[in-house]
Each structure stands twice: as structure tokens, then as C-alpha cells.
Design an enzyme around this catalytic site. Structure first.
Site, PDB file in Angstrom:
ATOM      1  N   ASN A  13      44.360  38.046  34.926  1.00 22.60           N
ATOM      2  CA  ASN A  13      44.903  37.822  36.536  1.00 22.60           C
ATOM      3  C   ASN A  13      43.515  36.883  36.209  1.00 22.60           C
ATOM      4  O   ASN A  13      42.598  37.562  36.622  1.00 22.60           O
ATOM      5  CB  ASN A  13      45.252  38.582  37.449  1.00 22.60           C
ATOM      6  N   ASP A  69      34.841  41.305  35.640  1.00 25.78           N
ATOM      7  CA  ASP A  69      36.375  41.377  35.814  1.00 25.78           C
ATOM      8  C   ASP A  69      36.627  42.312  34.312  1.00 25.78           C
ATOM      9  O   ASP A  69      37.700  42.492  34.203  1.00 25.78           O
ATOM     10  CB  ASP A  69      37.487  40.528  36.131  1.00 25.78           C
ATOM     11  N   HIS A  78      31.237  42.822  40.178  1.00 26.98           N
ATOM     12  CA  HIS A  78      33.553  42.769  39.733  1.00 26.98           C
ATOM     13  C   HIS A  78      33.687  43.073  38.919  1.00 26.98           C
ATOM     14  O   HIS A  78      33.947  42.558  37.322  1.00 26.98           O
ATOM     15  CB  HIS A  78      33.909  41.545  39.612  1.00 26.98           C
ATOM     16  N   PRO A 109      47.818  43.061  32.981  1.00 31.23           N
ATOM     17  CA  PRO A 109      46.265  42.080  33.731  1.00 31.23           C
ATOM     18  C   PRO A 109      44.989  43.005  33.342  1.00 31.23           C
ATOM     19  O   PRO A 109      44.570  43.844  33.664  1.00 31.23           O
ATOM     20  CB  PRO A 109      47.270  41.058  34.271  1.00 31.23           C
TER      21      PRO A 109
HETATM   22  C1  NCD Z   1      42.149  43.416  36.940  1.00 37.26           C
HETATM   23  C2  NCD Z   1      42.675  44.834  36.635  1.00 37.26           C
HETATM   24  O1  NCD Z   1      43.001  45.596  36.281  1.00 37.26           O
HETATM   25  O2  NCD Z   1      42.692  45.504  38.365  1.00 37.26           O
HETATM   26  N1  NCD Z   1      43.629  43.201  36.010  1.00 37.26           N
HETATM   27  C3  NCD Z   1      42.835  41.631  35.960  1.00 37.26           C
HETATM   28  O3  NCD Z   1      44.019  41.500  35.042  1.00 37.26           O
HETATM   29  N2  NCD Z   1      42.039  40.621  36.283  1.00 37.26           N
HETATM   30  C4  NCD Z   1      42.675  43.281  38.176  1.00 37.26           C
HETATM   31  C5  NCD Z   1      42.220  41.575  39.248  1.00 37.26           C
HETATM   32  O4  NCD Z   1      41.000  41.686  39.008  1.00 37.26           O
HETATM   33  O5  NCD Z   1      42.806  41.567  39.607  1.00 37.26           O
HETATM   34 ZN    ZN Z   2      41.847  40.127  40.629  1.00 34.10          ZN
HETATM   35 ZN    ZN Z   3      39.618  42.202  39.216  1.00 33.47          ZN
END
Ligand code: NCD
Ligand code: ZN
Ligand code: ZN
Ligand code: ZN
Length: 431
Positions: free
Chosen positions: A278, A305, A58, A323
């Protein structure tokens, strides 16, 4: 490409120090006091732990579309510095990676850069709009051989579309990764719903928004005889649902991010939007459950992420900020602090959650392999006693939105090898 010999590392942090000889992209010898072939690069690794190269299921690289925040090149450097040899680049780019043209570009560009394998993630639905399935088969059979599909950033919230995506994915042998967020429960939400958000006057994102989708998708996977992967699990309830679903024999896997293992919503007190993400940072009770779930294998793996954002999208009012937070370069240090130093995982366990399980989940045959003769030399050296302080502007990412800026950690990646090529040596990228 020259031969490499790693001297005196402890493999998986176990047993006596060994030398590892690497040639032709493979591990050719393991033992004490191996002879170095002429011209081989010698990496002195006394006191260090040798692990299989990490696999991130991710990652957000912002190419195409937001190259002002991250490119495949800068993100690959961040990945290699973090000990990664493969990353999965999410589809929420601009344009969206919902066609083979984009997914093939991402794969090719990653190979050109040559620091990590950048596997494209394809969108589940056209434009991430949740209405019409994207051409998954075409993306899967392209040069980028898409193995994972996700509308991450958005939830595939329509249960009928999700059901069809699961059926289709099982026929294709690919993975669907779900961003579990019931959108009706998170309208306007910017922070974890709880006492902190209430006091700070921030609109709350309830745990049930995540958990209701996890439960629903477990049931959909059961009925479709398909498997589903849950992105960025963030609540104790999700851990309980995972236990339940596994007990039912449902094919469901889940990842947790380093930030959800370390940070709680008390970080929001300053209103600094670097902490907006998020799903949101939750509470200590969630952190404890996520750590235990990861130790027990109920949560399969760690995924970063990694979400770069421009200064103007972060240095603004909390509720207006985008986010997401950087994660690739700090992941190992956080896993060491939250899981190894606490006794929840040993280094063998770190290899499992950062390399072996992610490779298995997505079906990568050349990553997450055992450290053994004849195996591809995708490797990471970790110094378990290297104190370092994160400096966001010095990270390889173009964006600087690291909530870990100025934090000090006790472990660090020193060296990364991709198919026998040293991509990071002495903590420096080798382009
Ligand atoms: C992610 C993004 O910035 O692309 N943002 C986040 O807060 N994690 C999108 C996501 O993973 O949902
Ligand atoms: Zn996500
Ligand atoms: Zn993400
Ligand atoms: Zn930077």
C-alpha cells in the site's frame, strides 16, 4: 571509542579524494594525506563516495507485538547496513504507539542497541482508529521526544479530525505524516486499478484514492497555517498536486519509496504476494513522474516504508496477504539505479533526498548535516561500482519479504558511522 580515518573517499562524489579524520564523535579534519592518530581505525575508501548518514522518515519495526517479523534490534541492523543513521519507527505496532510509555520504550531500546537512532513516531489518533486525538503533547515531551505523528497503515480520513491534528501539531511544532488513502475508494482493493489488475481479476485501488486526500490535506494545511507530510507518494497526479500546492505557498512535503521508483504493476503477473503493498505498485507513467518529481525537488525525499511481514502473512492468496515489503538494506542501491545511473541525480542530490531533506522535514538537528569539520560524524560510504545480488534470507531483517530478492544492483553501502562509531564496516554490522 577509537578514532577513525577514512582514506581517499570522494566527498559527495565530487572533486579529488580526501581523508576524513573522526574523533570524539565529530569530524576533526578533512584533507589529502592526513596523519592517522595512534590507534585510529583506518578505512580504505578509494573509489568510494562519502555521504551524510541516511535518515528514513518511514520504517516499520514490529516491536512491540510482532517480534517474529522484526525487532528494534534486527531493524536497526538492517538500517545500519542500508547506510542509515536515523530511522522513524511507525506507530502501527501492537500495542499502538499512541502513548508515551510506548514511544519512550522505542527510543530507549534503540539507544540500547546503538546502531541507528530509532525515533518513535506517535499515533495521531487513539488506537489508529481515527476518532480521538492521541496525547501528542505528552509523547512530544517524553524521553523519546516524538517529532512526527502518523496513523500510517490507516488514513486520518475524517477531515475534521485531520484539521484538528494539523492545528494541534503546528502549536506543538511537530510533523503530521499522512497515509493518503480515501478508504471508501479502496474497499477490498489489493492492486493498482488499471489494465493489469482487471486482467488478473484483482480489485483495483484507484489513483484518486490517494490524490483526493493529498488535495484535501493541502487545503486543510493551508487553512490551518500548518504543514503536512505525504507518505509514500505513488502517482503522477500526486506529483502534479504537490507542484500546485507548493505554488500556492502551502507547507506540504512528500516522500517516495524505492519500490515505487523501480517496480510497476506488471510484477503482479505471478500473483506473488511479495509484490502486494500500500499504495500499490503503479504504472510506468507514474514511475517516470515520481523520478522526475524527486529530481526536481517536488517530491522532497526517499523513505523506505520498510514493512516486514511473516511468511504465513505473505505466502498466501494475493488478496489475503498483508501489504508491505522490506526496504532498508536495498534503498541506496535502488536510488543509485533509478536516479543516479539515469542522470536524474548526482551524489550531492542523493545526499539531499536521503539525508538532508528528511532531517530538515522532521527537524532533526544532528542528522543530514554538511560533511565538514566540527559536524557530527554521521556518515555513510557508498561503493558506486560494487555489484551485488540481493538474497532475502541473508538480509538482517527477520522477515524475508523483499521483492528485490535475486535482483542484481551496481552500488552498495560498505560503511556506516553513527556519531563516529563504525556501525557497519566492510558490509558487516558491528554490534
Ligand atoms: C505498511 C505495514 O505493513 O505496516 N504496509 C504497506 O503496505 N505499506 C503500512 C503502510 O505503510 O501503510
Ligand atoms: Zn502507509
Ligand atoms: Zn508505512
Ligand atoms: Zn533475514
Amino acid at each position: 571509542m577509537s578514532d577513525v580515518i577514512i582514506r581517499g573517499a570522494r566527498i559527495y562524489g565530487e572533486g579529488e579524494p580526501q581523508d576524513v579524520l573522526i574523533s570524539g564523535g565529530e569530524i576533526r579534519g578533512i584533507g589529502a594525506g592526513l596523519d592517522a592518530p595512534e590507534g585510529a581505525e583506518v578505512i580504505e575508501a578509494a573509489g568510494q563516495v562519502l555521504l551524510p548518514g541516511f535518515v528514513d522518515l518511514h520504517t516499520h519495526l514490529r516491536e512491540p507485538g510482532r517480534e517474529d517479523t522484526e525487532t528494534i534490534e534486527s531493524g536497526s541492523a538492517a538500517g545500519a547496513l542500508g547506510g542509515y543513521t536515523a530511522v522513524f519507527a511507525m506507530a502501527n505496532t501492537s500495542p499502538v504507539a499512541d502513548s508515551v510509555v510506548i514511544t519512550d520504550h522505542v527510543w530507549r531500546r534503540g539507544q540500547e542497541v546503538g546502531l541507528v537512532d530509532v525515533h518513535p513516531v506517535g499515533a495521531v489518533t487513539v488506537g489508529l482508529e481515527g476518532k480521538q486525538l492521541a496525547e501528542m503533547a505528552t509523547m512530544a515531551s517524553g524521553i523519546g521526544k516524538v517529532k512526527m505523528f502518523s496513523d500510517d497503515g490507516h488514513c486520518v480520513y475524517d477531515p475534521l479530525i485531520m484539521r484538528r491534528a494539523l492545528e494541534y501539531s503546528s502549536a506543538l511544532g511537530v510533523l503530521i505524516a499522512q497515509h493518503a488513502e480515501e478508504p471508501r475508494l479502496t474497499v477490498g482493493a489489493v492492486a493498482h486499478e488499471g489494465p493489469t489488475a482487471a486482467r488478473l481479476g484483482l480489485a483495483g485501488w484507484p489513483r484518486a484514492a490517494e490524490e483526493s486526500i493529498v488535495a484535501r490535506d493541502a487545503l486543510l494545511a493551508r487553512d490551518a497555517g500548518a504543514r503536512v507530510h505525504i507518505c509514500h507518494a505513488s502517482t503522477a497526479g500526486t506529483v502534479e498536486l504537490m507542484k500546485w500546492a507548493r505554488g500556492q505557498g502551502i507547507s506540504i512535503t512528500a516522500e517516495v519509496t524505492p519500490h515505487h521508483l523501480l517496480l510497476d504493476d506488471s510484477r503482479l503477473e505471478t500473483y506473488d504476494a511479495v509484490n502486494r503493498v500500500n499504495p500499490p505498485l503503479r504504472e510506468q507513467s507514474d514511475i517516470a513522474a515520481l523520478r522526475q518529481g524527486l529530481a526536481d525537488g517536488v517530491i522532497d525525499c526517499v523513505a523506505t516504508d520498510h514493512a516486514p511481514h511473516a511468511e504465513q502473512d505473505k505466502c498466501c492468496e494475493f488478496s489475503a496477504a498483508r501489504p508491505g515489503m522490506l526496504g532498508l538494506e536495498t534503498a541506496l542501491a535502488i536510488v543509485a539505479q533509478t536516479m543516479v545511473e539515469t542522470g536524474l541525480l548526482d551524489w550531492r542530490g542523493v545526499a539531499r533526498v536521503m539525508s538532508e531533506r528528511p532531517a530538515e522535514i522532521v527537524g532533526l538537528s544532528d542528522q543530514g548535516r554538511p560533511i565538514a569539520v566540527g559536524e557530527p560524524a554521521n556518515l555513510t560510504l557508498v561503493d558506486p561500482d560494487r555489484e551485488w545480488t540481493v538474497r532475502a534470507p541473508e538480509l538482517a531483517s527477520i522477515a524475508q519479504n523483499s521483492p528485490f530478492d535475486a535482483m542484481t544492483f551496481g552500488a552498495r553501502v560498505t560503511t556506516t558511522l553513527l556519531r563516529g562509531r563504525v556501525t557497519v564496516g566492510d558490509g558487516q554490522v558491528r554490534p
